[in-house]
Design a protein around this motif. Structure first.
Motif, short mmCIF file in Angstrom:
data_model
loop_
_atom_site.label_atom_id
_atom_site.label_comp_id
_atom_site.label_asym_id
_atom_site.label_seq_id
_atom_site.Cartn_x
_atom_site.Cartn_y
_atom_site.Cartn_z
N ASP A 1 10.13 -35.56 -14.18
CA ASP A 1 11.15 -36.20 -13.35
C ASP A 1 11.61 -37.47 -14.05
O ASP A 1 11.02 -38.55 -13.89
CB ASP A 1 10.55 -36.50 -11.98
N THR A 2 12.67 -37.36 -14.85
CA THR A 2 13.09 -38.49 -15.67
C THR A 2 13.59 -39.66 -14.83
O THR A 2 13.39 -40.81 -15.19
CB THR A 2 14.21 -38.06 -16.65
N GLY A 3 14.26 -39.36 -13.73
CA GLY A 3 14.85 -40.43 -12.92
C GLY A 3 13.80 -41.32 -12.29
O GLY A 3 14.04 -42.51 -12.06
N ASN A 4 12.64 -40.77 -11.98
CA ASN A 4 11.57 -41.55 -11.35
C ASN A 4 10.43 -41.85 -12.32
O ASN A 4 9.41 -42.43 -11.91
CB ASN A 4 11.02 -40.79 -10.14
N SER A 5 10.59 -41.45 -13.57
CA SER A 5 9.56 -41.68 -14.60
C SER A 5 8.19 -41.23 -14.14
O SER A 5 7.19 -41.96 -14.22
CB SER A 5 9.55 -43.16 -15.04
N THR A 6 8.13 -40.00 -13.64
CA THR A 6 6.89 -39.42 -13.17
C THR A 6 6.80 -37.96 -13.61
O THR A 6 7.80 -37.34 -13.99
CB THR A 6 6.78 -39.46 -11.63
N ILE A 7 5.60 -37.41 -13.52
CA ILE A 7 5.38 -35.98 -13.66
C ILE A 7 4.92 -35.49 -12.29
O ILE A 7 3.93 -35.99 -11.74
CB ILE A 7 4.32 -35.64 -14.72
N ARG A 8 5.66 -34.54 -11.74
CA ARG A 8 5.34 -33.98 -10.42
C ARG A 8 4.69 -32.62 -10.59
O ARG A 8 4.87 -31.94 -11.61
CB ARG A 8 6.60 -33.84 -9.56
N MET A 9 3.94 -32.21 -9.57
CA MET A 9 3.34 -30.88 -9.57
C MET A 9 3.72 -30.17 -8.28
O MET A 9 3.57 -30.71 -7.19
CB MET A 9 1.82 -30.95 -9.68
N LEU A 10 4.23 -28.95 -8.42
CA LEU A 10 4.56 -28.09 -7.28
C LEU A 10 3.54 -26.96 -7.25
O LEU A 10 3.44 -26.17 -8.18
CB LEU A 10 5.97 -27.52 -7.45
N THR A 11 2.75 -26.90 -6.18
CA THR A 11 1.74 -25.85 -6.07
C THR A 11 2.37 -24.54 -5.61
O THR A 11 3.48 -24.53 -5.08
CB THR A 11 0.65 -26.26 -5.06
N PRO A 12 1.68 -23.42 -5.78
CA PRO A 12 2.21 -22.14 -5.27
C PRO A 12 2.45 -22.17 -3.77
O PRO A 12 3.28 -21.41 -3.26
CB PRO A 12 1.10 -21.14 -5.64
N ALA A 13 1.77 -23.08 -3.04
CA ALA A 13 1.98 -23.20 -1.60
C ALA A 13 3.19 -24.05 -1.26
O ALA A 13 3.52 -24.21 -0.08
CB ALA A 13 0.73 -23.79 -0.94
N GLY A 14 3.85 -24.61 -2.29
CA GLY A 14 5.06 -25.39 -2.06
C GLY A 14 4.83 -26.87 -1.84
O GLY A 14 5.74 -27.58 -1.41
N ILE A 15 3.63 -27.39 -2.14
CA ILE A 15 3.32 -28.80 -1.94
C ILE A 15 3.63 -29.56 -3.22
O ILE A 15 3.21 -29.18 -4.31
CB ILE A 15 1.85 -28.99 -1.54
N ILE A 16 4.38 -30.66 -3.07
CA ILE A 16 4.76 -31.51 -4.20
C ILE A 16 3.85 -32.74 -4.23
O ILE A 16 3.57 -33.34 -3.20
CB ILE A 16 6.23 -31.96 -4.07
N SER A 17 3.40 -33.11 -5.41
CA SER A 17 2.64 -34.35 -5.58
C SER A 17 2.95 -34.93 -6.94
O SER A 17 3.55 -34.27 -7.80
CB SER A 17 1.14 -34.10 -5.43
#
Length: 536
Positions: free
Chosen positions: A234-250
């Motif tokens: 996520d370049t705009g927020n300078s983060t790396i996000r993770m989307l689980t198979p259950a649809g949860i973002i962190s």
């Protein structure tokens, strides 16, 4: 007068903007790049080398890392022992390579941006052009069958905003279109293609069905790990996000502010600076092309010792509430870990930790015989009340402590209650002495710390041990929590006896209970177990 409900609030849903995750943050480090732009350092340690315009990264099965070094016009290679070299460069005539991919045999595939072509480099070093005279390719991926996919870049040319497929025979077809520039591509083990298009992440299944799986932020690249989790740069927020198979973002790396810091500590507390690429190595570690820092960062998994979790089944922040958690280490070795906050829906609960900034996961490190105090506040003073629960996860020893709920509307303390931590149980018995007319009510909170649904039956037992009500069933999804007054479930104005909670089909839960008398709160015991006469 109806008593004010102190602990039972049902609020907050989470999306891509939610930060920090359910899992423990890994440790972040730099594995390539010294922070200065350039092309020097070949033949030496990768951490002393210069990088210049990291656009894409890929890892082969032997653990070699390849870097599309755009402004150096090269593909750099970092071996598992940390030595950097130029794998493809001037002899191939590269001009601003924008991405690199690798197949199971170790062959490289390069999106040669300004030359408007795709290249293949065999393990023997033979370079060939797969397809030329195409719109400038910004990203590239290869599937197990040898088909190569690329995304047109930036809307500069007619026919852009598309992902193209190049078959082994060299024929080119449009695989799908996107509404924005397709800047990142990755396949999972089931053959689904994930596309980062700078406003959302798309999923295209093997039948060609396209769906949006995440939106918001500025996703520039994607990778998929062996468990099916999608990693998003996520370049705009300078983060790396993770989307689980259950649809949860962190969030798994980056604290949301641009900069460089944090090596050697939790990845979620570190600073990244416009990360444009992400990859997964063979052991599941996350590799990040930290573009404006001119570095490759690595997030190493944290392996936990079994049985190293402690739970606080309720906490509240906002609307005049804050929670202080005191943790003590009674062992003879230092204990480190994380305090993880989860809301009632099982999503990360974002708050402000004392001297630690915002997040939903806060690192803890306590010396032998030491104690740490962490006050969890709302993100701002005007934020409405939010409830959830907390767990302490440590790598090694076990921490114990107390969570204190404070209610201070307008700066005046009206209530405070201290709650000891809880451990999972199948049965819980809670004494009850309710009298609505005296504003004396029992409140309870239960959380599901497991990865499975849990069904809980609630029974009322009178003072003589007789079962008087067994009609209420509660269902909690993984990581969900509820906080309620007993009268809300059973509509009884008065009752003396006990309530008994029983997890069905071998499940477990964590629980706390309080008595509210007018505006005062008192913790009451949660007794693990039940009488044999009470049915399961």
């Amino acid at each position: 007068m109806k008593p004010r409900l102190f602990i039972a609030y049902f609020i907050i849903s989470a999306g891509l903007a939610v930060i920090a995750g359910d899992s423990i943050p890994g440790v972040i480090s730099t594995i390539a790049g010294n922070g200065t732009a350039g092309s020097g350092g070949d033949g030496g340690p990768a951490t002393l080398a210069q990088l210049n315009g990291i656009m894409g990264i890929a890892v082969d099965s032997a653990g070699n890392l390849y870097i599309a070094d755009e402004l150096a016009h090269t593909i750099r290679k970092v071996t598992p022992d940390g030595v950097i070299s130029t794998a493809v460069g001037s002899s191939a005539g590269l001009r601003n390579p924008s991405d690199v991919a690798v197949d199971s045999a170790g062959n490289l595939y390069i999106a040669d941006f300004c030359n408007q072509r795709l290249l293949k480099v065999t393990t023997a070093g033979v370079v060939s052009t797969i397809v030329a005279a195409i719109d400038p390719p910004i990203t590239i991926a290869v599937d197990p069958a040898g088909n190569v996919y690329y995304g047109d870049s930036w809307g500069w040319a007619p026919g852009s905003l598309q992902v193209h497929k190049v078959s082994p025979d060299g024929s080119v077809s449009v695989f799908c279109s996107t509404s924005n520039d397709p800047t990142g591509l990755a396949f999972d083990s089931a053959g689904n293609l994930y596309i980062a298009d700078y406003s959302k992440v798309l999923k295209v299944d093997p039948n060609g069905t396209k769906s949006i799986v995440a939106s918001g932020g500025y996703p520039f690249d994607v990778a998929v790990d062996g468990a099916g989790n999608v990693l998003i740069a996520d370049t705009g927020n300078s983060t790396i996000r993770m989307l689980t198979p259950a649809g949860i973002i962190s969030t798994v790396a980056g604290n949301g502010t641009e900069g460089f810091s944090g090596d050697g500590g939790p990845a979620t507390s570190a600073q990244l600076n416009i990360p444009k690429s992400v990859a997964i190595d063979g052991t599941g570690n996350i590799l990040i092309g930290d573009s404006e820092n001119h570095r490759i960062r690595k997030v190493t998994k944290v392996t936990l010792t079994p049985g190293s979790e402690t739970y606080f089944p309720h906490m509240t922040v906002g609307g005049g509430y804050y929670t202080t958690i005191a943790l003590s280490n009674t062992g003879d070795s230092p204990v480190s870990g994380n305090l993880i906050l989860t809301d009632q829906q099982g999503q990360p609960l974002t708050a402000s930790g004392t001297a630690m900034g915002a997040g939903s996961s806060f690192p803890v490190s306590i010396a032998p015989a030491g104690t740490m105090f962490l006050t969890v506040n709302p993100l701002d003073a005007n934020q409405p009340v939010r409830s959830g629960w907390a767990r302490i996860v440590t790598a090694g020893g076990v921490l114990n402590g107390v969570a204190s709920f404070h209610f201070m509307p307008g700066g005046t303390r009206q209530a405070v209650a201290g709650v000891l931590p809880s451990q999972p149980t199948r049965y819980a018995t809670i004494p009850v002495d309710d009298d609505f007319s005296q504003e004396r009510l029992t409140a309870y909170a239960v959380a599901n710390p497991t990865s499975q649904n849990v069904v809980i039956r609630l029974a009322l037992v009178d003072q003589e041990g007789g079962l008087v009500d067994d009609s209420v069933t509660l269902t909690l999804l993984p990581k969900q929590q509820i906080a309620r007054y007993l009268y809300q479930d059973l509509a009884r104005q008065q009752f003396k006896g006990s309530m008994v909670l029983r997890a069905q089909q071998g499940g477990s839960f964590v629980a706390i209970a309080l008595v509210q008398h007018q505006k005062l709160l008192t913790v009451i015991p949660v007794i693990s177990g039940k009488a044999p006469s009470i049915p399961d």
